[in-house]
Each structure stands twice: as structure tokens, then as C-alpha cells.
Design an enzyme around this catalytic site. Sequence first.
Site, short mmCIF file in Angstrom:
data_model
loop_
_atom_site.label_atom_id
_atom_site.label_comp_id
_atom_site.label_asym_id
_atom_site.label_seq_id
_atom_site.Cartn_x
_atom_site.Cartn_y
_atom_site.Cartn_z
N HIS A 294 0.81 -1.21 0.00
CA HIS A 294 0.00 0.00 0.00
C HIS A 294 0.85 1.26 0.00
O HIS A 294 0.30 2.37 -0.09
CB HIS A 294 -1.02 -0.01 1.15
CG HIS A 294 -0.50 0.37 2.49
ND1 HIS A 294 -0.11 -0.55 3.44
CD2 HIS A 294 -0.29 1.59 3.06
CE1 HIS A 294 0.29 0.09 4.53
NE2 HIS A 294 0.20 1.39 4.32
N GLN B 280 0.78 5.82 11.62
CA GLN B 280 0.89 6.33 10.25
C GLN B 280 2.31 6.79 9.95
O GLN B 280 2.91 7.55 10.72
CB GLN B 280 -0.11 7.47 10.03
CG GLN B 280 -1.46 6.99 9.48
CD GLN B 280 -2.14 5.98 10.35
OE1 GLN B 280 -2.10 6.08 11.56
NE2 GLN B 280 -2.78 4.98 9.75
N GLY B 281 2.82 6.32 8.82
CA GLY B 281 4.19 6.63 8.42
C GLY B 281 5.18 5.53 8.77
O GLY B 281 6.31 5.52 8.29
N ASP B 282 4.75 4.60 9.61
CA ASP B 282 5.59 3.43 9.91
C ASP B 282 5.34 2.31 8.89
O ASP B 282 6.11 1.35 8.83
CB ASP B 282 5.29 2.89 11.31
CG ASP B 282 5.74 3.84 12.40
OD1 ASP B 282 6.80 4.46 12.24
OD2 ASP B 282 5.01 3.98 13.40
N SER B 283 4.28 2.44 8.14
CA SER B 283 3.91 1.40 7.17
C SER B 283 5.08 0.98 6.31
O SER B 283 5.88 1.82 5.89
CB SER B 283 2.80 1.90 6.25
OG SER B 283 1.57 1.69 6.82
N ASP C 162 0.17 -7.50 1.72
CA ASP C 162 0.66 -6.12 1.76
C ASP C 162 2.19 -6.08 1.79
O ASP C 162 2.78 -5.72 2.81
CB ASP C 162 0.05 -5.40 2.98
CG ASP C 162 0.16 -3.89 2.86
OD1 ASP C 162 0.61 -3.41 1.80
OD2 ASP C 162 -0.21 -3.19 3.83
N1 ARG Z 1 -1.26 2.23 7.35
C1 ARG Z 1 -0.33 2.96 8.15
C2 ARG Z 1 0.71 3.63 7.26
O1 ARG Z 1 0.45 3.76 6.08
C3 ARG Z 1 0.27 2.13 9.25
C4 ARG Z 1 -0.70 1.97 10.34
C5 ARG Z 1 -0.26 1.05 11.40
N2 ARG Z 1 -1.25 1.18 12.43
C6 ARG Z 1 -1.22 0.54 13.59
N3 ARG Z 1 -2.14 0.83 14.45
N4 ARG Z 1 -0.28 -0.34 13.85
O2 ARG Z 1 1.68 4.18 7.73
#
Ligand code: ARG
Length: 271
Positions: A82, A215-218, A127
Site C-alpha cells: 500500500h 501512520q508513516g511506519d507502514s 501487503d
Molecule cells: N497504514 C499505516 C501507514 O500507512 C500504518 C498503520 C499502522 N497502524 C497501527 N495501528 N499499527 O503508515
Amino acid sequence: MTRSAKFLKRSVALGAATLAALSLQPSTAGAAGAPTPSSGTPGTRVVGGVPAAQGEFPFMVRLSMGCGGSLYRQDIVLTAAHCVDGSGNNTSITATAGVVDLQSSSAVKVKSTKVLQAPGYNGNGKDWALIKLARPITNLSTLRTTTDGRYDQGDFVVAGWGAAREGGGQQRYLRKATVPFVDTPTCQRVYGSAYIPGEEICAGIMRTGGVDTCQGDSGGPMFRKDDAGAWVQVGIVSWGEGCARPGKPGVYTRVSAFSQAIAKAADQLRR
Ligand code: ARG
């Protein structure tokens, strides 16, 4: 159910990030590299973490679209599907490696040449993606991916430059935290059919929350020590409802389920 599950997952992942740079929005990537350290809670609190030491996780990579990644080969970064747009030639991504401080003058910055998104990726599960770099990074160690499920348990380490609290800003300095494994029945109870056990693995502190990726760790790795005491990657930061909420664990790509496919994809990128 697939449709609604997908929608839930998307809305959850995007909705939590008001300020945070999102993997899917390259425009916010600048903010990720900007010299704005912690937004809410300086000093401590990935969420509920602490700063990583320089050199502690040499395989950690920051990607310019606002995601994390791990060095899979000297010239290949493993990240989340993603975080990328699709497969093919792509020179638009910059990988920053070798530093905890994204502003450091000693940062190694290398452009992408190609992207390979997981075959069959449709926003639900699968993913993972690989990014081929314009040149190999030779002075850093790569992170081994687990080839079977025996490390899919215990305590995991997560690290990233993402938000240090839900809705917070991106971090200049790499942060790390430890999150315990959450078993499949528990995670199914929480997320229903949005969670795909064969392709995803959950981690977090169910009772209290407080520690999580955000967010941003993905795209960044979730990893632990193997029997030989070496780091091995078991997950890829994927999604969750909010960040660090009690009863809402983080969901990670189950690397053990894809190690063969990832290896094959890496071979394809080589040619
Ligand atoms: N989708 C998020 C990203 O794009 C990562 C989210 C992880 N969330 C969590 N609660 N562990 O950075």
C-alpha cells in the site's frame, strides 16, 4: 464481506492520520523529512517507543513517499504494497538509509529504479512490495526474512519514523518499541473478516494499548531475534484501527507466508 472489510481497513488506515504523512500521499513526504521532531510527547513515546541508537537497526530504510522499509538485499528494499502505486519502472522514490536522523549529512540516499508490488494485491492482505535501488548499499546489513512460522510468536521489535501518537506528525529520529504477539482468535475477534490470518499477524498490548506502530511506519519491519540471536523479520507494518488504542492491535503482513514469493520477486527484479 470482502468489499466492506476492505473499506473498513482503508477508512481506518486513512482516517487516523489527520496530520501524519501517509504512505499513500506523496505530497506529505516532505513533512516526513522536515526538521520537525516529536509533536506531542518529547523524550519518549513509533507510539510508546523510545529513540533507537545510531547503528542499532542498520537495515532500517525511510522511503520518500512517507513509509518505512527494510534492506532485503543490498539493492532491494522490502516495504508494504500500500506504500507503492503498482509495478514497473519507477525512479521517483528515494530511500534514505544508514542513519537514525533523517537530516544527518551522513545519510545514504539512493533512488529507486523499479517497483514490484505483490502479485494479486487488492488492498486486502498481501501487503508487501519490493523496491529496486539504483545502486547497492554496501556498508549496511540486510534483514533476513523468516521462512517459516516458528518465529510468529513472542515479543517483536518495531521501528519507524512515523507518528509518535495517533494523529501526530512524522519523526525526524528513528523510534523503536516492543510489542507482544496477539494470537489469531483474539485478532479475529477484534477485526472480524478484515483480518486475514493466513496473510497477517497481529501485535500489540490488548489490555492497555499504548505501544504500536502508526501512520508513516507502514512498510517498515516487525522483527525479533532468531535462535542464533540474529534479527529476523516476521512482519511488515500494514494497518490498525487508530494507533495504540486498547483492544486494537496493529496488523502486520505475515512475512512467513510470503517469504518464497518475496524471494522469487527479488530474483525477477535482479534481471
Ligand atoms: N497504514 C499505516 C501507514 O500507512 C500504518 C498503520 C499502522 N497502524 C497501527 N495501528 N499499527 O503508515
